[in-house]
Write a protein that holds these residues in place. Structure first.
Motif, PDB file in Angstrom:
ATOM      1  N   ASN A   1       5.250   1.785  -2.336  1.00 19.21           N
ATOM      2  CA  ASN A   1       4.286   2.032  -3.410  1.00 19.21           C
ATOM      3  C   ASN A   1       4.922   2.834  -4.543  1.00 19.21           C
ATOM      4  OD1 ASN A   1       2.384   0.698  -1.864  1.00 19.21           O
ATOM      5  ND2 ASN A   1       1.321   2.543  -1.218  1.00 19.21           N
TER       6      ASN A   1
ATOM      7  N   ASN B 217      -0.753  -3.205   0.386  1.00 22.76           N
ATOM      8  CA  ASN B 217      -0.949  -1.842   0.886  1.00 22.76           C
ATOM      9  C   ASN B 217      -1.554  -1.818   2.288  1.00 22.76           C
ATOM     10  OD1 ASN B 217      -0.503   0.895   0.400  1.00 22.76           O
ATOM     11  ND2 ASN B 217      -2.613   1.228  -0.246  1.00 22.76           N
TER      12      ASN B 217
ATOM     13  N   GLN C 297       5.416   2.147   3.678  1.00 28.76           N
ATOM     14  CA  GLN C 297       4.407   1.774   2.685  1.00 28.76           C
ATOM     15  C   GLN C 297       4.406   2.744   1.510  1.00 28.76           C
ATOM     16  OE1 GLN C 297       1.908  -1.056   2.863  1.00 28.76           O
ATOM     17  NE2 GLN C 297       2.295  -0.464   0.748  1.00 28.76           N
TER      18      GLN C 297
END
Length: 118
Positions: A65, A53, A61
């Protein structure tokens, strides 16, 4: 057994595949492109950033995720071939190739994760 100096010298003599790569979202085909002097290690580096992360591209990102690693592909876009010319600055060449790929692929808005510069 080789000394540390011998090992370092041998490493410096090694050649690596260099060029431009992309990380492609398999769900929507958005891409993030970047360049590397070692294409074979680039995916591990990017994947480590995304998995921890810490990737600098917030939109990529966020999708990583939400969707997970299995929904992304690492793809080589262009590979720069080495020559025997000692005057070639490969870092500059790779950066120029990256700029050309940005122009060609236009990874902005719906097509990619890059912010278009004004």
């Amino acid at each position: 057994m080789k000394s540390k100096k011998e090992l370092k010298d041998a490493y410096r003599q090694m050649s690596f595949r260099m060029g431009v790569f992309r990380v492609r979202n398999k769900q929507n085909d958005r891409i993030w492109i970047h360049h590397s002097m070692d294409l074979d290690r680039a995916w591990n580096s990017v994947r480590l950033q995304l998995s921890s992360n810490t990737h600098p591209n917030a939109a990529l990102q966020e999708d990583w995720n939400q969707l997970g690693e299995d929904n992304f592909a690492y793809e080589i876009v262009e590979e720069l071939k080495e020559t025997n010319d000692p005057t070639v600055d490969y870092k500059k060449e790779v950066q120029a190739l990256y700029k050309l790929c940005l122009e060609e692929l236009q990874p902005y808005h719906q097509k990619g994760y890059h912010q278009q510069k004004s």
